[in-house]
Design an enzyme around this catalytic site. Structure first.
Site, PDB file in Angstrom:
ATOM      1  N   GLU A  89       0.832  -1.200   0.000  1.00 59.20           N
ATOM      2  CA  GLU A  89       0.000   0.000   0.000  1.00 59.20           C
ATOM      3  C   GLU A  89       0.869   1.254   0.000  1.00 59.20           C
ATOM      4  OE1 GLU A  89      -4.148  -1.230   2.020  1.00 59.20           O
ATOM      5  OE2 GLU A  89      -2.588  -0.838   3.487  1.00 59.20           O
ATOM      6  N   CYS A 102       3.483   8.510   0.863  1.00 54.50           N
ATOM      7  CA  CYS A 102       4.204   7.596   1.747  1.00 54.50           C
ATOM      8  C   CYS A 102       4.296   6.265   1.009  1.00 54.50           C
ATOM      9  CB  CYS A 102       3.413   7.452   3.050  1.00 54.50           C
ATOM     10  SG  CYS A 102       4.076   6.223   4.183  1.00 54.50           S
ATOM     11  N   CYS A 113       8.267  -4.873  15.154  1.00 52.93           N
ATOM     12  CA  CYS A 113       7.850  -3.905  16.177  1.00 52.93           C
ATOM     13  C   CYS A 113       6.462  -4.310  16.689  1.00 52.93           C
ATOM     14  CB  CYS A 113       7.817  -2.488  15.609  1.00 52.93           C
ATOM     15  SG  CYS A 113       9.415  -1.938  14.991  1.00 52.93           S
ATOM     16  N   CYS A 116       3.082  -2.461  15.559  1.00 50.00           N
ATOM     17  CA  CYS A 116       2.871  -2.103  14.155  1.00 50.00           C
ATOM     18  C   CYS A 116       2.174  -3.209  13.381  1.00 50.00           C
ATOM     19  CB  CYS A 116       4.225  -1.788  13.509  1.00 50.00           C
ATOM     20  SG  CYS A 116       4.097  -1.333  11.771  1.00 50.00           S
ATOM     21  N   GLY A 156       7.518  -1.979   5.445  1.00 45.30           N
ATOM     22  CA  GLY A 156       8.901  -2.407   5.220  1.00 45.30           C
ATOM     23  C   GLY A 156       9.914  -1.535   5.926  1.00 45.30           C
ATOM     24  N   GLU A 157      11.129  -2.068   6.003  1.00 45.85           N
ATOM     25  CA  GLU A 157      12.243  -1.324   6.589  1.00 45.85           C
ATOM     26  C   GLU A 157      13.160  -0.921   5.432  1.00 45.85           C
ATOM     27  OE1 GLU A 157      13.488   0.198   9.247  1.00 45.85           O
ATOM     28  OE2 GLU A 157      15.285   0.457   8.015  1.00 45.85           O
ATOM     29  N   SER A 188      12.737   6.763   6.562  1.00 46.90           N
ATOM     30  CA  SER A 188      12.598   6.453   7.986  1.00 46.90           C
ATOM     31  C   SER A 188      13.095   5.048   8.254  1.00 46.90           C
ATOM     32  CB  SER A 188      11.116   6.562   8.380  1.00 46.90           C
ATOM     33  OG  SER A 188      10.949   6.200   9.729  1.00 46.90           O
ATOM     34  N   SER A 211      13.060   5.829  13.947  1.00 47.08           N
ATOM     35  CA  SER A 211      12.003   5.413  14.885  1.00 47.08           C
ATOM     36  C   SER A 211      12.665   4.997  16.186  1.00 47.08           C
ATOM     37  CB  SER A 211      11.228   4.234  14.289  1.00 47.08           C
ATOM     38  OG  SER A 211      10.582   4.636  13.104  1.00 47.08           O
ATOM     39  N   LEU A 212      12.728   5.918  17.128  1.00 44.99           N
ATOM     40  CA  LEU A 212      13.388   5.619  18.404  1.00 44.99           C
ATOM     41  C   LEU A 212      12.377   5.026  19.385  1.00 44.99           C
ATOM     42  CD1 LEU A 212      16.280   5.871  19.565  1.00 44.99           C
ATOM     43  CD2 LEU A 212      15.514   7.938  20.711  1.00 44.99           C
ATOM     44  N   HIS A 213      11.309   5.755  19.621  1.00 44.96           N
ATOM     45  CA  HIS A 213      10.140   5.259  20.360  1.00 44.96           C
ATOM     46  C   HIS A 213      10.357   4.934  21.828  1.00 44.96           C
ATOM     47  CE1 HIS A 213       8.309   5.356  16.515  1.00 44.96           C
ATOM     48  NE2 HIS A 213       8.460   4.119  16.152  1.00 44.96           N
ATOM     49  N   ASN A 287      -1.855   5.036  16.434  1.00 47.55           N
ATOM     50  CA  ASN A 287      -3.079   4.638  15.743  1.00 47.55           C
ATOM     51  C   ASN A 287      -3.417   3.237  16.187  1.00 47.55           C
ATOM     52  OD1 ASN A 287      -3.353   6.994  13.953  1.00 47.55           O
ATOM     53  ND2 ASN A 287      -1.360   6.278  13.233  1.00 47.55           N
ATOM     54  N   CYS A 328      -0.096   5.830  10.003  1.00 44.35           N
ATOM     55  CA  CYS A 328       1.178   5.187  10.335  1.00 44.35           C
ATOM     56  C   CYS A 328       0.932   3.850  11.013  1.00 44.35           C
ATOM     57  CB  CYS A 328       1.977   6.029  11.321  1.00 44.35           C
ATOM     58  SG  CYS A 328       2.236   7.695  10.788  1.00 44.35           S
TER      59      CYS A 328
HETATM   60  N1  SAH Z   1      10.503   0.624   9.138  1.00 39.75           N
HETATM   61  C1  SAH Z   1      10.667   2.053   9.088  1.00 39.75           C
HETATM   62  C2  SAH Z   1       9.624   2.710   8.231  1.00 39.75           C
HETATM   63  C3  SAH Z   1       8.221   2.681   8.791  1.00 39.75           C
HETATM   64  S1  SAH Z   1       7.792   4.304   9.149  1.00 39.75           S
HETATM   65  C4  SAH Z   1      10.705   2.609  10.490  1.00 39.75           C
HETATM   66  O1  SAH Z   1      10.536   1.836  11.425  1.00 39.75           O
HETATM   67  O2  SAH Z   1      10.975   3.796  10.677  1.00 39.75           O
HETATM   68  C5  SAH Z   1       6.312   4.106  10.015  1.00 39.75           C
HETATM   69  C6  SAH Z   1       6.361   4.802  11.353  1.00 39.75           C
HETATM   70  O3  SAH Z   1       5.105   4.603  12.023  1.00 39.75           O
HETATM   71  C7  SAH Z   1       7.427   4.214  12.243  1.00 39.75           C
HETATM   72  O4  SAH Z   1       7.956   5.212  13.062  1.00 39.75           O
HETATM   73  C8  SAH Z   1       6.604   3.238  13.056  1.00 39.75           C
HETATM   74  O5  SAH Z   1       7.238   2.869  14.247  1.00 39.75           O
HETATM   75  C9  SAH Z   1       5.350   4.025  13.290  1.00 39.75           C
HETATM   76  N2  SAH Z   1       4.189   3.191  13.637  1.00 39.75           N
HETATM   77  C10 SAH Z   1       4.060   1.858  13.510  1.00 39.75           C
HETATM   78  N3  SAH Z   1       2.843   1.470  13.940  1.00 39.75           N
HETATM   79  C11 SAH Z   1       2.197   2.588  14.337  1.00 39.75           C
HETATM   80  C12 SAH Z   1       0.895   2.842  14.833  1.00 39.75           C
HETATM   81  N4  SAH Z   1       0.020   1.860  14.976  1.00 39.75           N
HETATM   82  N5  SAH Z   1       0.563   4.119  15.146  1.00 39.75           N
HETATM   83  C13 SAH Z   1       1.453   5.125  14.920  1.00 39.75           C
HETATM   84  N6  SAH Z   1       2.680   4.943  14.430  1.00 39.75           N
HETATM   85  C14 SAH Z   1       3.058   3.682  14.142  1.00 39.75           C
END
Ligand code: SAH
Length: 336
Positions: A89, A102, A113, A116, A156-157, A188, A211-213, A287, A328
């Site tokens: 998508e 995107c 993760c 996700c 994807g990464e 990203s 994506s540190l989180h 989300n 996201c």
């Molecule tokens: N794999 C890469 C590219 C994905 S970017 C990465 O990890 O950066 C998508 C972004 O949305 C990432 O920061 C991911 O961690 C975040 N994400 C994943 N699931 C999400 C969700 N349910 N709600 C909000 N952000 C989310």
């Protein structure tokens, strides 16, 4: 057979040299494909018939297909069918500064993760360059207008498919390609350190988001398995090198998960980690997906204020698209 849209400009020049032709033919082919939108090699009228035949023997210009589009407010989600019946998508977003897309970089994702949706299907394969380029071409054609910016933040990464993603960036950025400014392209990553190091040597002004989180390994280990390979200090060190080398500001993505990483102490710890670095934090409201384990934080504002209080630049990502599961972390490699 190779798709002609898999080749960067330089690769196409080298191809022409390798068959005893002048390299400026690469310009002509790029113009046909990306400026005139002509995909029938027979119609590349400024190339001799013989050369067109050679080109046709070596390349095709096959397209992925738009299988479905869903329209929400300020957002459209596209489901693409690939030639081997896999799906990915992409999402088109309307911002006040223009249209952005995107794009996805792999079918499925192996990063695992916990929060996700996109990673619930393990990686089936990487996307070829043309499959990323065509996401943009097909969306531009569908809406009959040009895309101003691109984020590689779909399924994807991207740094797990580094070479194809960089080729894709070069093609969409090239003046005779899709002409999207490097500063309007963002990749990203979840923090694949050797690739961040490699990316720091790329002579393109493309933006990097990470994506540190989480502000510490204890939390990050729980939600991002990649942290067991590249932990926070490794990621932060590679970002420091990247910033020193490129002089570019990095985006730190931080998804706000209720009760997991959203306390004020977490904010202070994050601020300590990022102190003095040329970064800004992009807080992502979570989300919610079918995955009931995680909930959206209700402390985004306090968290943001705590970061500001410690002198960290911070923005909150605009929320949209969730009603059509286009937000996201909600994209999927499935038809239904
Ligand atoms: N794999 C890469 C590219 C994905 S970017 C990465 O990890 O950066 C998508 C972004 O949305 C990432 O920061 C991911 O961690 C975040 N994400 C994943 N699931 C999400 C969700 N349910 N709600 C909000 N952000 C989310």
């Amino acid at each position: 057979m190779n798709n002609l849209m898999n080749l960067s400009f330089e690769e196409l020049e080298n191809y022409f040299l390798s068959i005893g032709e002048k390299k400026f033919k690469a310009s002509q082919v790029f113009e046909w494909l990306y400026i005139h939108k002509e995909y029938n090699i027979d119609n590349f009228s400024n190339l001799k018939k013989e050369l067109r035949e050679t080109l046709k023997k070596d390349f095709n210009t096959d397209f992925i297909k738009i299988k479905r589009r869903e329209i929400g407010e300020g957002v459209r989600k596209y489901l693409f069918e690939l030639s081997d019946s896999n799906y990915v998508e992409a999402v088109l977003m309307e911002h006040d500064y223009g249209l952005s897309v995107c794009v996805s970089s792999e079918v499925g994702c192996n990063m695992g993760c916990k929060f996700c949706e996109s990673g619930r299907l393990k990686r089936v394969r990487e996307l070829e360059t043309y499959e990323m380029v065509e996401q943009i071409i097909l969306i531009e054609e569908d809406i009959e207008s040009k895309i101003q910016s691109v984020v590689v933040m779909g399924i994807g990464e991207p740094f797990d498919n580094y070479d194809n993603v960089i080729r894709f960036v070069k093609i969409i950025n090239h003046a005779k390609g899709l002409g999207i400014g490097a500063r309007h392209i963002t990749i990203s990553t979840c923090g694949i350190v050797p690739k961040i190091d490699e990316f720091s040597n790329l002579p393109l002004q493309v933006n990097l988001a990470v994506s540190l989180h989480a502000p510490n390994d204890e939390i990050r280990n729980q939600i991002m398995p990649i942290n067991k390979v590249y932990n926070i200090s490794k990621v932060i060190n590679s970002l420091k090198n990247y910033i020193a080398k490129t002089n570019r500001r990095v985006t730190i993505e931080y998804v706000m998960l209720k009760g997991v990483n959203d306390s004020i102490d977490n904010a202070y710890e994050l601020a300590g980690l990022l102190k003095g670095m040329n970064v800004y934090v992009n807080l992502i409201p979570y989300n919610e997906t079918n995955n009931i384990e995680f909930k959206k934080s209700i402390r985004i504002k306090e968290f943001k204020d705590a970061l500001i209080d410690k002198g960290i630049n911070v923005t909150v990502r605009r929320e949209f698209g969730s009603n059509i599961s286009a937000a996201c972390g909600q994209l999927r490699s499935k038809e239904v």
